[in-house]
Each structure stands twice: as C-alpha cells, then as structure tokens.
Scaffold this active site. Sequence first.
Site, PDB file in Angstrom:
ATOM      1  N   GLY A   1       0.829  -1.201   0.000  1.00 51.27           N
ATOM      2  CA  GLY A   1       0.000   0.000   0.000  1.00 51.27           C
ATOM      3  C   GLY A   1       0.863   1.249   0.000  1.00 51.27           C
TER       4      GLY A   1
ATOM      5  N   ARG B   1      -7.590  -2.009  -2.252  1.00 49.88           N
ATOM      6  CA  ARG B   1      -7.361  -0.967  -1.238  1.00 49.88           C
ATOM      7  C   ARG B   1      -7.590   0.416  -1.863  1.00 49.88           C
ATOM      8  NH1 ARG B   1      -1.945  -2.557   1.850  1.00 49.88           N
ATOM      9  NH2 ARG B   1      -2.628  -0.895   3.254  1.00 49.88           N
TER      10      ARG B   1
ATOM     11  N   ASP C   1      -0.662  -0.645  13.128  1.00 49.03           N
ATOM     12  CA  ASP C   1       0.069  -1.895  12.873  1.00 49.03           C
ATOM     13  C   ASP C   1       0.327  -2.707  14.139  1.00 49.03           C
ATOM     14  OD1 ASP C   1      -0.028  -1.040  10.308  1.00 49.03           O
ATOM     15  OD2 ASP C   1       2.117  -0.684  10.067  1.00 49.03           O
TER      16      ASP C   1
ATOM     17  N   LYS D   1      -6.444  -3.052   5.200  1.00 48.85           N
ATOM     18  CA  LYS D   1      -4.995  -3.310   5.097  1.00 48.85           C
ATOM     19  C   LYS D   1      -4.807  -4.571   4.234  1.00 48.85           C
ATOM     20  CE  LYS D   1      -3.888  -0.083   8.222  1.00 48.85           C
ATOM     21  NZ  LYS D   1      -3.144   1.119   7.875  1.00 48.85           N
TER      22      LYS D   1
ATOM     23  N   LYS E   1       6.606 -10.095   3.244  1.00 46.15           N
ATOM     24  CA  LYS E   1       6.217  -8.716   2.894  1.00 46.15           C
ATOM     25  C   LYS E   1       7.028  -7.711   3.711  1.00 46.15           C
ATOM     26  CE  LYS E   1       2.078  -5.980   2.029  1.00 46.15           C
ATOM     27  NZ  LYS E   1       2.237  -4.696   2.688  1.00 46.15           N
TER      28      LYS E   1
HETATM   29  O1  LIG Z   1       3.104   5.505   5.960  1.00 47.63           O
HETATM   30  C1  LIG Z   1       3.415   4.360   6.325  1.00 47.63           C
HETATM   31  O2  LIG Z   1       4.579   3.934   6.277  1.00 47.63           O
HETATM   32  C2  LIG Z   1       2.336   3.500   6.875  1.00 47.63           C
HETATM   33  C3  LIG Z   1       1.157   4.046   7.293  1.00 47.63           C
HETATM   34  C4  LIG Z   1       0.091   3.272   7.978  1.00 47.63           C
HETATM   35  O3  LIG Z   1      -1.022   3.188   7.107  1.00 47.63           O
HETATM   36  P1  LIG Z   1      -2.337   4.109   7.257  1.00 47.63           P
HETATM   37  O4  LIG Z   1      -1.932   5.523   7.193  1.00 47.63           O
HETATM   38  O5  LIG Z   1      -3.152   3.673   6.072  1.00 47.63           O
HETATM   39  O6  LIG Z   1      -2.972   3.757   8.567  1.00 47.63           O
HETATM   40  C5  LIG Z   1       0.569   1.861   8.349  1.00 47.63           C
HETATM   41  O7  LIG Z   1      -0.527   1.042   8.651  1.00 47.63           O
HETATM   42  C6  LIG Z   1       1.397   1.226   7.258  1.00 47.63           C
HETATM   43  O8  LIG Z   1       1.842  -0.049   7.641  1.00 47.63           O
HETATM   44  C7  LIG Z   1       2.629   2.047   6.969  1.00 47.63           C
HETATM   45  C1  LIG Z   2      -0.323  -2.049   6.146  1.00 50.06           C
HETATM   46  C2  LIG Z   2       0.963  -2.306   5.935  1.00 50.06           C
HETATM   47  O1  LIG Z   2       1.684  -1.909   4.845  1.00 50.06           O
HETATM   48  P1  LIG Z   2       1.178  -1.230   3.503  1.00 50.06           P
HETATM   49  O2  LIG Z   2      -0.004  -0.349   3.821  1.00 50.06           O
HETATM   50  O3  LIG Z   2       2.350  -0.472   3.011  1.00 50.06           O
HETATM   51  O4  LIG Z   2       0.781  -2.342   2.566  1.00 50.06           O
HETATM   52  C3  LIG Z   2       1.744  -3.045   6.952  1.00 50.06           C
HETATM   53  O5  LIG Z   2       2.963  -3.193   6.780  1.00 50.06           O
HETATM   54  O6  LIG Z   2       1.165  -3.499   7.955  1.00 50.06           O
END
Ligand SMILES: O=C(O)C1=C[C@@H](OP(=O)(O)O)[C@@H](O)[C@H](O)C1
Ligand SMILES: C=C(OP(=O)(O)O)C(=O)O
Length: 409
Positions: free
Chosen positions: A89, A117, A290, A317, A389
Amino acid sequence: MNITVFPKKLSGQVTVPPSKSVAHRMVIAAALSNGISEITNLYPSVDILATMDCMRALGAKIDFDGDKAVIEGIKDIPESAVLDCCESGSTLRFLIPVACALGVDTQFIGRGRLPQRPITPYLEEFPKHGVSFEYNNTMPFSTNGKLTGGKFYVDGGISSQFITGLLFALPLLEEDSEIILTSHLESKPYVDITLGTLREHGCQVEETKNGYFVKGGQHYMPFSGRVEGDYSQAAFFKVANSLGSDIDIAGLSEKSFQGDKKIVEICEKIVYNKNGGLQPFDLDCSDIPDLVPVLTVLGGFCEGKSYIRNAARLRIKECDRLSAISQCLNAIGGKVTELEDGLEIEGVGSLNGGEVDSFNDHRIAMSMAVAATRCTSPLKINGAECVSKSYPDFFEVYESIGGEISREP
Ligand SMILES: O=C(O)C1=C[C@@H](OP(=O)(O)O)[C@@H](O)[C@H](O)C1
Ligand SMILES: C=C(OP(=O)(O)O)C(=O)O
C-alpha cells in the site's frame, strides 16, 4: 508454506530489522534527489524491493548490495512506466503522486489485497490538477498527465499514506500547493516520519491549522544515512516478553519518530495483578494501527476485557485485520468480538492451539506465532510465507531464540 509452531517461550537476543516505513521514504527521497545518496541497514523485504524497482522504473539508478544501496537520483524522466507495487500500500499510495508530478504516464500493477485498497482521494482530486485515471476499481490502472499544484482536499481517515504521497510530490511542482484535511488525520506519526525525511533532503513543508503548505520549485538534495530499527516488528518480541518470554531486543532508536514506539510504553504499563495475571487495557489505536493484531493477542491473555478503539482502517490493510485476528484467536479458544471500529477481547488465560490461516497478512502470521508461545498444543499457521512482505526471516529469527517450528511446503 504452512508452519507449525510448538508451544515454547522464547529467550535470547534479537536485532530488529530496519523500519519498513523509514526505508520506503529514504529510498524514494534519494531517488528524487539531485546526486548520489547511500543508504545503509536496508533490508530486502518484498515491499522495499518493490519500492526500489518502481524508483528504477521512474529513472533512478539503484545499486543494492548486502544491506547498502547506492542511489543516483533520477536524471532522465521516462515518458511512461509500469510500476509493480506487489502488495505494498505504501509503494502504491506514495508513488501515484510522485509519478504524476514527474509527468510520467504510468500503469500501476499490484496483487493480493492491493487492487481493492482505496486510492479515493487521488481519484477525486487529481482530475482537477491535470491528471486523468483509467481505473475500474482494481489493478492494473493507469494515470495520464502531469500534476499541477494548488489546493488538495483529503479525507484524513482513510490512510495517512495519501498525505505522505502528496508531500513527496508537491515540492517538485512549479506552483505552491496546500493539502487541506477534511477530517481528523489518523496515523499522523507516519506523516511526521515523512516530514523528517523531507527535511533531511532539504525540502520545506509548513504545517497549517488543517493541513500542510508546500512551496513549489523545490529540489531534493542527496542524503546518506542508516535506516533505524522497526518498532512495529519489535512489538512481536515485546508482547512475547509480556507473555513470559525473555528476549533481549536490540537495534531500536530511542529518538525515533515512529508512532509504534508506543509499544514500549504499552508493555511497560501492563501490570500484573495479585494472582500474577495481566491487567486488561483500553487503547485508542488511531495512531498505531500496525500494533493492533499483536495487541489483540496480548489482550487474549489478560484477566478481563480489553478494548482496541479507533481502528476501523484495519479493515482495509493486507486483509480485514479486525475480522482476521478475531477469527484466528477464536479458532483456538479465544473470545474476541468485532466492534464497528475496534475489538473487545475477553481474556482467557490460555489458548488451545490448532490451525489458523494467515489471511495472507504478515502481521497476522507473526501475531499468531507470538500467541503460540502460550498455547497448550501446537499451532499450525497456514500461508505463513506472507511474512516476506516485511520480515522474510522472521521464522528463522524465531528459531534462533529457541522457537520450535516445523515447515510444510
Ligand atoms: O506511511 C506508512 O509507512 C504507513 C502508514 C500506515 O497506514 P495508514 O496511514 O493507512 O494507517 C501503516 O498502517 C502502514 O503499515 C505504513
Ligand atoms: C499495512 C501495511 O503496509 P502497507 O499499507 O504499506 O501495505 C503493513 O505493513 O502493515
């Protein structure tokens, strides 16, 4: 790969892997810089490899060897590119604005849950700023056109990753820009990590009362540095310790901006009552999404009801994490109830073991490995390879601190 974990407490020393969030940002900013940056303590998780490959596709030169990457910033911007974001993501939401700011017509590819997503704020705002999307609620999808500056209205409750993506892109535009948050920003500490990276690369961002002001015409300067340890990964070992393991956790920076640093305070505050049982907790998790899966495991062993609140975003997620962690724990004797935006966890003292699915989610698989340390019989985790991952050698590390596991291809 399915992994059976035999119940056993863990002990020994672990050096946590480098922060995935920090590494994504350092690689992107270095690739946008005018010159060469060197990043050390880089770890080849699938998500970080995806970001490196995408930045190469956008024209950066990245030489990754051992734990060090030498990155020469983009000189010749390609007209078009295909960016494979795998299941990340962060990679997708950080790089849509970056590719559009560079004016690269881009096809985005992804798999697993990524095509589902949301990228809503970009779909809504970018057509007003020179970019069109060919998008059918899935991937691949394409962007066309060069982003122009101005005002960007963004819902702060879907993902902070949209703010980070915009913050990386907006300094590159000719015009000044403003990000206007239309609702409370969740996961704000992640945006603070972004602001730190931008500062290191010489880019200025001003925080306003409802968002961020970014001057156009800025240039990223090269910056060399070391990626700090990952508190979200440390959390698995910290919680294991709260459940009776004795792991010495190394590699964390106390000065870190990572919101997940909160795990230290949470585990320190967990008190034992007079029967030696753990007191339940009630936590607002809006800034620490997380940590939720592994905190749910912790709650499963507390005496009484624990609550996870403000965690609706966990449903979008790598899987619906509220549903997945409830199903996993309930399958082995836990008592977890899903709330609309959180969880109620009734502690049960001990879990049975049995068989659970990882839901193709690294944090679910690792959380269940922590739960297994206190099960009464072996716990089989199906699809455990998804740990790659973020933490490809998680199970090897788990074995190195006394964990007993067997693997089935
Ligand atoms: O900016 C980042 O590195 C992240 C932001 C978070 O997502 P959200 O902003 O969608 O909660 C987190 O859950 C993800 O694992 C990493
Ligand atoms: C949600 C996570 O990562 P991403 O949103 O980058 O897929 C994660 O690492 O828990």
